[in-house]
Design a protein around this motif. Structure first.
Motif, PDB file in Angstrom:
ATOM      1  N   ILE A   4       0.438  -1.239   0.303  1.00 50.48           N
ATOM      2  CA  ILE A   4       0.105   0.128  -0.211  1.00 50.48           C
ATOM      3  C   ILE A   4       1.039   1.189   0.156  1.00 50.48           C
ATOM      4  O   ILE A   4       2.062   1.369   1.181  1.00 50.48           O
ATOM      5  CB  ILE A   4      -1.078  -0.108   1.004  1.00 50.48           C
ATOM      6  CG1 ILE A   4      -1.737  -1.085   1.523  1.00 50.48           C
ATOM      7  CG2 ILE A   4      -1.521   1.200   1.092  1.00 50.48           C
ATOM      8  CD1 ILE A   4      -2.456  -1.585   2.744  1.00 50.48           C
ATOM      9  N   ASP A   5       0.518   2.440  -0.584  1.00 50.14           N
ATOM     10  CA  ASP A   5       1.587   3.597  -0.717  1.00 50.14           C
ATOM     11  C   ASP A   5       1.343   4.165   0.770  1.00 50.14           C
ATOM     12  O   ASP A   5       0.116   4.921   0.494  1.00 50.14           O
ATOM     13  CB  ASP A   5       1.265   3.839  -2.551  1.00 50.14           C
ATOM     14  CG  ASP A   5       1.623   5.144  -2.550  1.00 50.14           C
ATOM     15  OD1 ASP A   5       2.904   5.840  -2.315  1.00 50.14           O
ATOM     16  OD2 ASP A   5       2.014   5.653  -4.083  1.00 50.14           O
ATOM     17  N   ARG A   6       2.256   4.460   0.771  1.00 47.56           N
ATOM     18  CA  ARG A   6       2.227   5.251   2.014  1.00 47.56           C
ATOM     19  C   ARG A   6       1.129   6.845   1.747  1.00 47.56           C
ATOM     20  O   ARG A   6       0.459   7.450   2.545  1.00 47.56           O
ATOM     21  CB  ARG A   6       3.408   5.833   2.518  1.00 47.56           C
ATOM     22  CG  ARG A   6       4.403   6.722   2.085  1.00 47.56           C
ATOM     23  CD  ARG A   6       5.647   6.912   2.520  1.00 47.56           C
ATOM     24  NE  ARG A   6       6.728   5.875   2.796  1.00 47.56           N
ATOM     25  CZ  ARG A   6       7.335   6.023   1.839  1.00 47.56           C
ATOM     26  NH1 ARG A   6       7.879   7.371   1.024  1.00 47.56           N
ATOM     27  NH2 ARG A   6       9.051   5.283   1.691  1.00 47.56           N
ATOM     28  N   LEU A  27       2.212  -0.491   7.267  1.00 49.32           N
ATOM     29  CA  LEU A  27       1.160  -1.145   6.282  1.00 49.32           C
ATOM     30  C   LEU A  27       1.696  -2.898   5.333  1.00 49.32           C
ATOM     31  O   LEU A  27       0.637  -2.882   4.459  1.00 49.32           O
ATOM     32  CB  LEU A  27       1.710   0.441   4.992  1.00 49.32           C
ATOM     33  CG  LEU A  27       1.045   1.734   5.173  1.00 49.32           C
ATOM     34  CD1 LEU A  27       1.130   2.704   4.515  1.00 49.32           C
ATOM     35  CD2 LEU A  27      -0.428   1.865   5.700  1.00 49.32           C
ATOM     36  N   SER A  28       2.743  -2.442   5.444  1.00 56.80           N
ATOM     37  CA  SER A  28       2.995  -3.916   4.588  1.00 56.80           C
ATOM     38  C   SER A  28       2.351  -5.996   5.636  1.00 56.80           C
ATOM     39  O   SER A  28       1.775  -5.860   5.309  1.00 56.80           O
ATOM     40  CB  SER A  28       4.312  -4.484   4.885  1.00 56.80           C
ATOM     41  OG  SER A  28       5.187  -4.122   6.483  1.00 56.80           O
ATOM     42  N   ARG A  29       1.524  -4.647   6.796  1.00 57.17           N
ATOM     43  CA  ARG A  29       1.215  -5.988   7.461  1.00 57.17           C
ATOM     44  C   ARG A  29      -0.834  -5.419   7.306  1.00 57.17           C
ATOM     45  O   ARG A  29      -0.879  -6.393   7.480  1.00 57.17           O
ATOM     46  CB  ARG A  29       1.375  -5.613   8.815  1.00 57.17           C
ATOM     47  CG  ARG A  29       2.193  -5.656   9.067  1.00 57.17           C
ATOM     48  CD  ARG A  29       2.835  -7.488   9.492  1.00 57.17           C
ATOM     49  NE  ARG A  29       2.099  -8.265  11.036  1.00 57.17           N
ATOM     50  CZ  ARG A  29       1.541  -8.960  11.543  1.00 57.17           C
ATOM     51  NH1 ARG A  29       2.898  -8.439  12.247  1.00 57.17           N
ATOM     52  NH2 ARG A  29       1.036  -9.556  12.292  1.00 57.17           N
ATOM     53  N   ALA A  30      -1.647  -4.734   6.319  1.00 54.99           N
ATOM     54  CA  ALA A  30      -2.045  -4.183   5.821  1.00 54.99           C
ATOM     55  C   ALA A  30      -2.866  -4.802   4.704  1.00 54.99           C
ATOM     56  O   ALA A  30      -2.629  -4.931   3.788  1.00 54.99           O
ATOM     57  CB  ALA A  30      -2.450  -2.458   5.851  1.00 54.99           C
ATOM     58  N   THR A  31      -4.202  -5.064   4.664  1.00 53.12           N
ATOM     59  CA  THR A  31      -5.091  -5.592   4.049  1.00 53.12           C
ATOM     60  C   THR A  31      -5.511  -4.487   3.618  1.00 53.12           C
ATOM     61  O   THR A  31      -5.908  -3.854   4.358  1.00 53.12           O
ATOM     62  CB  THR A  31      -5.573  -7.086   3.872  1.00 53.12           C
ATOM     63  OG1 THR A  31      -5.829  -6.412   4.715  1.00 53.12           O
ATOM     64  CG2 THR A  31      -4.735  -7.777   3.786  1.00 53.12           C
ATOM     65  N   MET A  32      -6.213  -4.147   1.949  1.00 55.01           N
ATOM     66  CA  MET A  32      -7.125  -3.333   1.392  1.00 55.01           C
ATOM     67  C   MET A  32      -8.076  -3.642   1.233  1.00 55.01           C
ATOM     68  O   MET A  32      -8.036  -5.175   0.009  1.00 55.01           O
ATOM     69  CB  MET A  32      -6.880  -2.211   0.821  1.00 55.01           C
ATOM     70  CG  MET A  32      -7.533  -1.179   0.940  1.00 55.01           C
ATOM     71  SD  MET A  32      -6.965   0.252  -0.565  1.00 55.01           S
ATOM     72  CE  MET A  32      -4.898   0.875   0.182  1.00 55.01           C
ATOM     73  N   ARG A  33     -10.019  -3.443   1.771  1.00 53.94           N
ATOM     74  CA  ARG A  33     -10.572  -4.003   1.233  1.00 53.94           C
ATOM     75  C   ARG A  33     -11.784  -3.029   1.116  1.00 53.94           C
ATOM     76  O   ARG A  33     -11.818  -2.138   1.368  1.00 53.94           O
ATOM     77  CB  ARG A  33     -11.123  -4.850   2.347  1.00 53.94           C
ATOM     78  CG  ARG A  33     -12.999  -5.190   1.741  1.00 53.94           C
ATOM     79  CD  ARG A  33     -13.401  -6.471   3.322  1.00 53.94           C
ATOM     80  NE  ARG A  33     -14.452  -6.461   2.722  1.00 53.94           N
ATOM     81  CZ  ARG A  33     -15.430  -6.787   3.595  1.00 53.94           C
ATOM     82  NH1 ARG A  33     -14.765  -7.193   5.043  1.00 53.94           N
ATOM     83  NH2 ARG A  33     -17.276  -6.847   3.813  1.00 53.94           N
ATOM     84  N   ARG A  34     -12.389  -3.347  -1.098  1.00 55.96           N
ATOM     85  CA  ARG A  34     -13.774  -2.864  -0.856  1.00 55.96           C
ATOM     86  C   ARG A  34     -14.350  -2.831  -0.242  1.00 55.96           C
ATOM     87  O   ARG A  34     -14.930  -3.760  -0.508  1.00 55.96           O
ATOM     88  CB  ARG A  34     -13.545  -1.903  -2.604  1.00 55.96           C
ATOM     89  CG  ARG A  34     -12.243  -1.058  -3.280  1.00 55.96           C
ATOM     90  CD  ARG A  34     -13.040  -0.862  -4.461  1.00 55.96           C
ATOM     91  NE  ARG A  34     -11.711  -0.190  -4.641  1.00 55.96           N
ATOM     92  CZ  ARG A  34     -11.863   0.972  -4.799  1.00 55.96           C
ATOM     93  NH1 ARG A  34     -12.740   1.914  -4.373  1.00 55.96           N
ATOM     94  NH2 ARG A  34     -10.251   1.653  -5.243  1.00 55.96           N
ATOM     95  N   VAL A  35     -15.662  -1.655   0.482  1.00 50.79           N
ATOM     96  CA  VAL A  35     -16.994  -2.045   0.729  1.00 50.79           C
ATOM     97  C   VAL A  35     -18.515  -1.259  -0.311  1.00 50.79           C
ATOM     98  O   VAL A  35     -18.868  -0.752   0.256  1.00 50.79           O
ATOM     99  CB  VAL A  35     -17.228  -1.321   2.614  1.00 50.79           C
ATOM    100  CG1 VAL A  35     -18.439  -2.383   3.135  1.00 50.79           C
ATOM    101  CG2 VAL A  35     -15.792  -2.677   3.469  1.00 50.79           C
TER     102      VAL A  35
END
Length: 234
Positions: A4-6, A27-35
């Motif tokens: 994920i881009d900081r 951010l390296s431990r994060a996941t992103m989700r669209r809701v």
């Protein structure tokens, strides 16, 4: 999944003044989700394995009482942490966050928090500040529910939403996410009938204007007067 881009989160208060390597590590431990609009991120009572941050959009967090009544306990705005059950010393989620508009959330496993704050104590300070602001808002709502007549409560709720999610337009300030009269009723502990009656009166007085679930505040000063208990005339 790609990193994920900081730049997506650099401006958020939670990550203020954080060094790039520290932020990249988080951010390296994060996941992103669209809701999508109308979809829940998780359900009330579900086991809490993750905590979340809203990156884009709006979420309405609902709770169902033991009597079966649904209430809206908070609105989540971009940059807010939510689903942080471990801060409440519980292992399940106390509410259901539903997307009021298409939203993007980031999430981390609960066990990541300890290492994050150990490596970057500033993160804990920023998190405490944002959680404290939400707690103060909750206390304010409880006081209003306990001591104020319904018109004042509804006026205060609309003013809060205007401050948090208002967008200036030529005719006033628009609350920038879909907001129904039922939503306002659930936020203020009253009925749809009462909110509809109030909004109709306010519209006739030129204080607000509804339409397509996007509320426009046309006269902030008169709405503030209502919130303070003053009577408003045409």
């Amino acid at each position: 999944m790609a990193d994920i881009d900081r730049s997506l989160v650099r401006s958020l208060p939670l990550f203020a003044d954080m060094a790039d390597p520290d932020l990249d590590r988080i951010l390296s431990r994060a996941t992103m989700r669209r809701v999508p609009a109308g979809e829940a991120v998780f359900e009330q009572g579900q086991k809490a394995n993750q905590f979340y941050l809203l990156l884009h959009g709006r979420l309405k967090v609902t709770q169902v009482t033991p009597e079966g009544q649904q209430i809206i306990v908070r609105v989540v705005h971009p940059g807010d942490l939510f689903g942080f059950a471990q801060a409440l010393q519980r292992d399940d989620y106390p509410g259901t966050p539903v997307a009021a508009a298409e939203s993007v959330v980031m999430c981390w496993p609960n066990e990541a928090w300890g290492s994050f704050v150990e490596q970057n104590p500033r993160l804990a300070v920023n998190a405490m500040r944002t959680i404290g602001q939400r707690l103060q808002e909750a206390h304010t709502r409880i006081r209003e529910m306990s001591t104020e007549e319904v018109e004042r409560r509804v006026a205060h709720a609309v003013l809060r939403l205007m401050a948090q999610a208002g967008r200036n337009e030529a005719d006033g300030v628009r609350i920038d996410f879909p907001l129904s009269r039922q939503d306002v009723a659930e936020m203020t502990g009253t009925t749809l009938h009462t909110v509809s009656r109030l909004f109709s009166a306010w519209e006739s007085q030129g204080i607000v204007k509804g339409g397509r679930q996007k509320l426009l505040i046309r006269d902030k000063e008169r709405l503030e007067a209502l919130a303070e208990g003053a009577s408003v005339r045409n």
